[in-house]
Design a protein around this motif. Structure first.
Motif, short mmCIF file in Angstrom:
data_model
loop_
_atom_site.label_atom_id
_atom_site.label_comp_id
_atom_site.label_asym_id
_atom_site.label_seq_id
_atom_site.Cartn_x
_atom_site.Cartn_y
_atom_site.Cartn_z
N PHE A 6 73.01 26.23 -8.65
CA PHE A 6 72.78 25.19 -9.65
C PHE A 6 71.51 24.41 -9.34
N LEU A 7 71.36 24.03 -8.07
CA LEU A 7 70.17 23.28 -7.69
C LEU A 7 68.91 24.10 -7.89
N THR A 8 69.02 25.42 -7.62
CA THR A 8 67.87 26.30 -7.88
C THR A 8 67.52 26.30 -9.35
N GLN A 9 68.57 26.33 -10.21
CA GLN A 9 68.36 26.31 -11.65
C GLN A 9 67.62 25.05 -12.08
N VAL A 10 68.14 23.91 -11.62
CA VAL A 10 67.52 22.65 -12.00
C VAL A 10 66.11 22.56 -11.45
N VAL A 102 50.68 33.45 -17.28
CA VAL A 102 51.83 33.27 -16.39
C VAL A 102 52.42 31.90 -16.68
N ILE A 103 53.74 31.83 -16.85
CA ILE A 103 54.41 30.54 -17.02
C ILE A 103 55.40 30.34 -15.89
N THR A 104 55.81 29.12 -15.68
CA THR A 104 56.60 28.83 -14.48
C THR A 104 57.83 27.98 -14.74
N SER A 105 58.15 27.71 -15.98
CA SER A 105 59.36 26.95 -16.31
C SER A 105 60.03 27.58 -17.52
N THR A 106 61.35 27.64 -17.50
CA THR A 106 62.06 28.20 -18.66
C THR A 106 61.85 27.34 -19.90
N THR A 107 61.47 26.08 -19.74
CA THR A 107 61.22 25.23 -20.91
C THR A 107 60.00 25.70 -21.70
N HIS A 108 59.14 26.51 -21.09
CA HIS A 108 57.96 27.01 -21.80
C HIS A 108 58.31 28.14 -22.77
N ILE A 109 59.38 28.84 -22.47
CA ILE A 109 59.70 30.06 -23.22
C ILE A 109 60.01 29.81 -24.69
N PRO A 110 60.87 28.85 -25.06
CA PRO A 110 61.17 28.66 -26.48
C PRO A 110 59.94 28.33 -27.33
N SER A 111 59.00 27.57 -26.78
CA SER A 111 57.78 27.24 -27.54
C SER A 111 56.97 28.50 -27.81
N LEU A 112 56.77 29.31 -26.78
CA LEU A 112 55.99 30.53 -26.94
C LEU A 112 56.70 31.52 -27.87
N GLU A 113 58.02 31.57 -27.76
CA GLU A 113 58.79 32.45 -28.62
C GLU A 113 58.70 32.00 -30.08
N ALA A 114 58.81 30.69 -30.30
CA ALA A 114 58.72 30.16 -31.67
C ALA A 114 57.34 30.39 -32.27
N LEU A 115 56.31 30.36 -31.44
CA LEU A 115 54.94 30.60 -31.92
C LEU A 115 54.63 32.08 -32.09
N GLY A 116 55.54 32.95 -31.65
CA GLY A 116 55.34 34.39 -31.79
C GLY A 116 54.36 34.98 -30.80
N VAL A 117 54.23 34.35 -29.62
CA VAL A 117 53.25 34.81 -28.64
C VAL A 117 53.89 35.11 -27.28
N PHE A 349 70.99 25.36 -21.67
CA PHE A 349 70.59 23.99 -22.00
C PHE A 349 69.19 23.68 -21.47
N TYR A 350 68.94 23.99 -20.19
CA TYR A 350 67.66 23.62 -19.59
C TYR A 350 66.50 24.42 -20.14
N GLU A 351 66.78 25.53 -20.77
CA GLU A 351 65.72 26.34 -21.36
C GLU A 351 65.43 25.92 -22.80
N LEU A 352 66.47 25.83 -23.61
CA LEU A 352 66.28 25.67 -25.05
C LEU A 352 66.38 24.24 -25.55
N ALA A 353 67.24 23.42 -24.96
CA ALA A 353 67.47 22.08 -25.50
C ALA A 353 66.21 21.21 -25.56
#
Length: 385
Positions: A6-10, A102-117, A349-353
């Motif tokens: 869990f701590l690794t996730q956070v 290269v990205i380093t946080s799961t929070t970056h993924i939804p933005s890039l996915e929504a932009l289609g890149v 939650f930590y990726e998409l929210a």
């Protein structure tokens, strides 16, 4: 999930890799004539300015309390050979549109996915933390490479991938791996989305990614829809006739951490029309309290959200028998954002929210005011088992 996992996730959500690079110039370019500054309505940690030749991205909140600002020039590929930028004016110079990142946080993924890149992403540290089905397909096919851990990113693999830019964040500007990559000429860009204290502030960081791909119009459109959805949900919550009391957090060792009154979570609860018991505090992060202090104030709270890493009442009771003294425990009104996981254990939650706060707010409203959303199926906040 173990406490270590869990701590690794956070940690992966909060601490990621970042670097900066420069390129040589061939003729002077006057940059005083700024055409416009992109309008940001909620995000406070970055700004974007545009002139005739290139865009300037400035990050002022790379980490909480950062006193250093970082300035990056995003230059169209076709103009790189014909213009010169002062070497000491920018922390990195990046050709756009970017083809390998290269990205380093799961929070970056939804933005890039929504932009289609998302197909531009070639590497990520600790890929097991990623939940996005589309990203997982790219991981399984080898299109996104495993880079080790956030604490010790594998610089050799990054150098082999030779990305045009690395997006990351840190708790300060000291990171040996970042320095290694910077010396190798790979531009490093800090992303401070996690420092924003409001739900829509975090979500607006989709506009941070947009200029790397010339997707500004798409980002504006996507964010406008999220803002409209969030505002609609917030308005709905105000129709509730009851304002339930809410407790957050749980014990870590001997300290109970609750969300501060100016935190992201506190803003969610305010917009969901709840009476958060620590809403009057000024902290943007968490507040460390004793079990006795939390019992005194929160023992009768109607709801309890995010009880540390626990996902069942049995786990909670085994961790500390005092938890059962809370009304929310007795009445089975405890909800966690750590239950819904991706295929390899990443927390959704930590990726998409952060990118879809409207969905998280709807979850909270459906829990706190079920009469307002009778058909909503929560995906972030789920009841303890």
């Amino acid at each position: 999930m173990s406490k270590k996992q869990f701590l690794t996730q956070v940690f992966s959500i909060l601490f990621v890799v970042i670097f900066s690079g420069c390129t040589e110039k061939k003729k002077s370019l006057h940059v005083e004539q700024i055409q416009k500054e992109s309008a940001l309505r909620y995000a406070t940690g970055f700004s974007i300015e545009e002139n005739d030749n290139f865009k300037v991205l400035e990050v002022t909140s790379a980490w909480p309390g950062a006193e250093t600002k970082f300035t990056y020039a995003l230059v169209p590929r076709e103009k790189l050979a014909s213009i010169t930028l002062p070497r000491d004016a920018y922390d990195a110079i990046v050709p756009v549109p970017v083809e390998k990142m290269v990205i380093t946080s799961t929070t970056h993924i939804p933005s890039l996915e929504a932009l289609g890149v998302l197909d531009a992403v070639v590497g990520f540290p600790n890929t097991d933390l990623i939940s996005s089905p589309e990203a997982r397909k790219r991981i399984d096919s080898g299109s996104i490479k495993e880079l080790g851990t956030n604490e010790e990113i594998n610089t050799e693999i990054v150098l082999e991938l030779n990305p045009e830019v690395v997006i990351g964040f840190g708790i300060n500007d000291t990171n040996k791996a970042y320095e290694t990559l910077k010396r190798s000429g790979i531009p490093i860009i800090y992303n401070g989305d996690w420092t924003e204290s409001t739900p829509l502030g975090k979500a607006e960081w989709i506009k941070f990614f947009a200029p790397f791909f010339n997707k500004e119009k798409a980002a504006d459109s996507i964010f406008n829809r999220i803002e409209k959805s969030y505002t609609k949900a917030k308005t709905l919550a105000q129709k509730a006739t009851q304002k339930p009391t809410v407790l957050t957090g749980g014990l870590y060792k001997d300290v109970w951490y609750v969300a501060g009154g100016n935190s992201w979570m506190s803003q969610f609860l305010k917009d969901a029309n709840a009476n958060y018991l620590w809403a009057d505090t000024k902290k943007t992060g968490s507040i460390g309290l004793s079990l006795e202090a939390v019992l005194e104030k929160g023992v009768q709270a109607d709801f309890w959200f995010n009880p540390s890493l626990y996902t069942t009442y049995e786990e909670l009771h085994e961790a500390n028998s005092h938890y059962q003294k809370f009304s929310a425990f007795t009445n089975k009104k405890i909800f966690s954002n750590a239950i819904n996981k991706g295929a390899t254990g990443g927390l959704l939650f930590y990726e998409l929210a952060p990118q879809r706060p409207d969905l998280a707010l709807l979850d909270l409203i459906s829990i706190l005011h079920p009469e307002l959303l009778t058909d909503h199926k929560p995906q972030f906040y789920l009841p303890l088992r």
